[in-house]
Design a protein around this motif. Structure first.
Motif, PDB file in Angstrom:
ATOM      1  N   ALA A  68      18.781 -12.637  28.006  1.00  0.00           N
ATOM      2  CA  ALA A  68      18.399 -13.045  26.647  1.00  0.00           C
ATOM      3  C   ALA A  68      18.109 -14.533  26.589  1.00  0.00           C
ATOM      4  O   ALA A  68      17.222 -14.982  25.862  1.00  0.00           O
ATOM      5  CB  ALA A  68      19.497 -12.674  25.651  1.00  0.00           C
ATOM      6  N   LYS A  69      18.857 -15.321  27.357  1.00  0.00           N
ATOM      7  CA  LYS A  69      18.630 -16.765  27.400  1.00  0.00           C
ATOM      8  C   LYS A  69      17.217 -17.064  27.874  1.00  0.00           C
ATOM      9  O   LYS A  69      16.494 -17.868  27.276  1.00  0.00           O
ATOM     10  CB  LYS A  69      19.652 -17.407  28.327  1.00  0.00           C
ATOM     11  N   SER A  70      16.792 -16.412  28.956  1.00  0.00           N
ATOM     12  CA  SER A  70      15.454 -16.636  29.500  1.00  0.00           C
ATOM     13  C   SER A  70      14.370 -16.125  28.551  1.00  0.00           C
ATOM     14  O   SER A  70      13.324 -16.758  28.385  1.00  0.00           O
ATOM     15  CB  SER A  70      15.334 -15.948  30.863  1.00  0.00           C
ATOM     16  N   CYS A  72      14.558 -15.857  25.209  1.00  0.00           N
ATOM     17  CA  CYS A  72      14.454 -16.778  24.066  1.00  0.00           C
ATOM     18  C   CYS A  72      13.795 -18.080  24.472  1.00  0.00           C
ATOM     19  O   CYS A  72      13.019 -18.659  23.704  1.00  0.00           O
ATOM     20  CB  CYS A  72      15.836 -17.039  23.477  1.00  0.00           C
ATOM     21  N   ARG A 293      21.291 -21.091  34.598  1.00  0.00           N
ATOM     22  CA  ARG A 293      21.421 -19.766  34.008  1.00  0.00           C
ATOM     23  C   ARG A 293      22.637 -19.719  33.092  1.00  0.00           C
ATOM     24  O   ARG A 293      23.526 -20.569  33.164  1.00  0.00           O
ATOM     25  CB  ARG A 293      21.519 -18.704  35.103  1.00  0.00           C
ATOM     26  N   LEU A 294      22.658 -18.708  32.254  1.00  0.00           N
ATOM     27  CA  LEU A 294      23.766 -18.547  31.315  1.00  0.00           C
ATOM     28  C   LEU A 294      24.943 -17.883  32.019  1.00  0.00           C
ATOM     29  O   LEU A 294      24.842 -16.747  32.479  1.00  0.00           O
ATOM     30  CB  LEU A 294      23.324 -17.702  30.126  1.00  0.00           C
ATOM     31  N   ARG A 340      19.838 -14.711  19.344  1.00  0.00           N
ATOM     32  CA  ARG A 340      18.940 -15.876  19.386  1.00  0.00           C
ATOM     33  C   ARG A 340      19.700 -17.148  19.000  1.00  0.00           C
ATOM     34  O   ARG A 340      19.515 -18.210  19.602  1.00  0.00           O
ATOM     35  CB  ARG A 340      17.737 -15.672  18.465  1.00  0.00           C
ATOM     36  N   CYS A 343      21.860 -18.210  21.949  1.00  0.00           N
ATOM     37  CA  CYS A 343      21.063 -18.826  23.011  1.00  0.00           C
ATOM     38  C   CYS A 343      20.631 -20.238  22.625  1.00  0.00           C
ATOM     39  O   CYS A 343      20.617 -21.152  23.460  1.00  0.00           O
ATOM     40  CB  CYS A 343      19.847 -17.957  23.325  1.00  0.00           C
ATOM     41  N   ASP A 344      20.297 -20.422  21.365  1.00  0.00           N
ATOM     42  CA  ASP A 344      19.907 -21.748  20.900  1.00  0.00           C
ATOM     43  C   ASP A 344      21.082 -22.720  20.983  1.00  0.00           C
ATOM     44  O   ASP A 344      20.925 -23.872  21.396  1.00  0.00           O
ATOM     45  CB  ASP A 344      19.383 -21.653  19.467  1.00  0.00           C
ATOM     46  N   THR A 346      23.611 -22.692  23.001  1.00  0.00           N
ATOM     47  CA  THR A 346      24.047 -23.007  24.359  1.00  0.00           C
ATOM     48  C   THR A 346      23.174 -24.062  25.010  1.00  0.00           C
ATOM     49  O   THR A 346      23.564 -24.655  26.017  1.00  0.00           O
ATOM     50  CB  THR A 346      24.063 -21.747  25.243  1.00  0.00           C
TER      51      THR A 346
END
Length: 587
Positions: A68-70, A72, A293-294, A340, A343-344, A346
């Motif tokens: 999801a991080k990638s 977003c 990466r997360l 979302r 992710c924002d 982080t």
């Protein structure tokens, strides 16, 4: 295509993109409306997209929170800078990929709120559609002296590759004539050799301090059925070779990868430079950038370990609400907006770090709090009898549907003689500062009356099975007498005659240790034995449990009607998150 004004640079990737746009690095790039090599793109118009990014999953598993991080990041950067993000499936490994994963990934990206449509075109692509170009380019590299067919065994290749402190040893096939390598490559292509017997390698530098430049493999033989190309191919490109070619064919400007690909960047650039020299690709070329990466505490994201959890029955499938997969998070009740937001928050960094799981839970609280309907549920029911309230009588009480949204109005629910309350809202012998029900104490039944506890009934084992109280008729909430009696306690309740029975699944973190796969430990030893508790509870009447419906149950947290099991007639609810971080209290 509109060119929205991007926000101020907040991370190094935004700074790179803004610098590239300012200097016009990609201003002359052309786009034929479809992927293709230099000859195809030369026929196109100037690219209407200021930048092009891509999210390139391999269809060999289900997406998780790390992906999801990638997603977003890539889709978000394209959106913010007037660009386009492609959804590309890196399906170069036929033995592990299938259409099930393609469909699941496509749905997950769409669910997160992103799409790959631009200028009337569907920018969803597959690496397998470029196999013809990749093979054509391989032959060109062979004839130019940049690649050769190696006939060493896998063990010989491994030994001769050297170590981090010792250079590699040239393959005895390294200097074979180009025509001979080309003939062998075509034999590979035609299926004349068994798996593992031959490989195509780049000719770069066997003494390079970067192991990835010691004549890396470009193609290997795999007699395997591919989910898209069928049996058309029996040789398949390695990812490190395919990746830069895919980016270039699609006109990608900023190829954003995680940090483990940093050492691969020199080979990425080598492939693009050689193919550009040979006229196969046109400048400006894609550039690769890496971010951390997360890494999230209390979860594992290794596909192998997630598969083990599923196959060995530690969870009930890929969509188990305890899993870090997007399928599992969605079923648990996480919203696209909450993911979302997480992710924002982080951020984007070049340094690896662990993000605490509580940040993910707080994101869903912050997203749901303003929008979730309020209601009441009782998870550990105990009967409360209002002994001086008439039998058979009921009356209506009201409460806000959502205190943040006055326009949502009021919800109505009945008050009657017999109620359900939470078991821990009564103690026969309470400790100090316990302000709920105990003999002689008065509390307010939230949105209802003040009541005074008069005693309790126990079963033959001495367990309390019923609490008795008397209500004060002039103290109903919302009436002039509501404040006539001051009490310190305030508890929730549901009319027993009107309550809706429900199965309620109290999900918690799947692992009890913050780093379950850290060190030498077996990650299964860190499983949380209390990651799920199933209780039979009661819901406030009017709580319709259509699949996916969400509520904030007062005092308890956020709950979602299970997408697979819940019906209006037989509600099954999943706890999405508690109202506060209960793990912080555990020390």
């Amino acid at each position: 295509m509109s060119h929205p004004t991007p926000p101020a640079a907040t991370n190094f990737l935004r700074q790179i993109i803004e610098a590239d746009l300012e200097r016009g690095r990609y201003q002359g790039k052309r786009w034929a409306g479809r992927p293709g090599p230099a000859a195809v793109q030369a026929q196109g118009e100037p690219d209407p997209a200021r930048i092009r990014t891509r999210f390139p999953p391999e269809p060999n598993g289900y997406l998780h929170i790390g992906h999801a991080k990638s997603i977003c990041l890539n889709f978000g950067l394209a959106r913010d800078y007037g660009g386009v993000c492609h959804l590309r499936f890196d399906d170069t490994n036929p033995e592990k990929e299938n259409q099930e994963y393609v469909d699941a990934i496509t749905e997950a990206v769409s669910w997160l709120g992103f799409d790959w449509q631009a200028d009337g075109r569907d920018n969803r692509y597959f690496a397998s559609d470029y196999f013809g170009y990749m093979y054509e380019f391989a032959e060109a590299l062979v004839m130019a002296g940049h690649a050769y067919v190696d006939e060493q065994s896998a063990e010989q290749t491994r030994i001769n590759r050297g170590t981090l402190t010792e250079p590699g040893v040239d393959s005895p096939w390294r200097n074979r004539p180009a025509e001979e390598s080309l003939a062998r490559l075509r034999e590979m292509r035609e299926g004349q050799h068994p798996d593992g017997s031959l490989v195509l390698r780049a000719r770069i530098d066997m003494a390079s301090p970067n192991m990835n430049l010691r004549d890396p493999v470009l193609y290997r033989i795999r007699h395997a059925h591919h989910h898209r190309s069928g049996d058309q191919w029996c040789i398949y490109p390695m990812y490190a070779y395919a990746h830069p070619i895919e980016d270039a064919l699609e006109g990608i400007t900023h190829s954003i990868c995680t940090l483990e690909f940093e050492d691969q960047r020199p080979f990425y650039d080598w492939v693009l430079a050689r193919l550009t020299e040979l006229g196969k690709l046109a400048e400006p070329l894609p550039r690769q950038y890496e971010f951390a990466r997360l890494n999230l505490t209390y979860i594992v994201t290794s596909k192998r370990k997630l598969l083990q959890l599923v196959q060995e029955g530690h969870v009930q499938g890929w969509d188990d609400p305890r899993m870090p997969t997007l399928l599992g998070l969605r079923r648990r009740g996480y919203t696209p907006a909450s993911i979302r937001l997480f992710c924002d928050r982080t951020g984007v960094s070049k340094s690896d770090s662990r993000i605490d799981y509580s940040l993910l839970e707080q994101a869903v609280r912050d997203d749901l709090d303003p929008i979730a309907a309020r209601s009441v549920a009782v998870l550990q029911p105990l009967k409360l009898v209002i002994t001086n309230y008439p039998e058979g009588r009921s009356e209506t009480c009201t409460a806000p549907r959502n205190p943040h949204d006055p326009q949502a109005g009021q919800r109505e629910f009945p008050f009657s003689r017999e109620l359900w309350i939470e078991r821990d809202d009564f103690m026969e012998v309470p400790p100090k500062k316990y302000f709920r029900l105990y003999p002689g104490n008065s509390v307010r039944l939230k949105y209802g009356y003040v009541v005074t506890c008069t005693g309790c009934v126990k079963d033959e084992n001495g367990e309390v099975v019923e609490v008795h109280a008397e209500y004060l008729p002039d103290t109903k909430s919302g009436t002039p007498g509501a404040d006539s009696v001051k009490v310190k306690g305030n508890i929730t309740w549901i009319s027993a005659a009107h309550a809706v029975p429900a199965q309620i699944r109290l999900y918690d973190r799947l692992f009890a240790q913050p780093h379950p796969d850290g060190g030498e430990r077996n990650f299964l030893d860190a499983l949380n034995p209390d990651s799920i508790k199933v209780v039979q509870g009661w819901l406030e009447p009017g709580t319709r449990a259509e699949p996916g419906a969400v509520w904030q149950f007062e005092r308890l947290g956020y709950f979602t009607a299970d997408r697979e099991l819940s019906t209006v007639e037989r509600p099954v609810l999943n706890r999405t998150a508690t109202l506060r971080d209960s793990w912080a209290d555990r020390g």
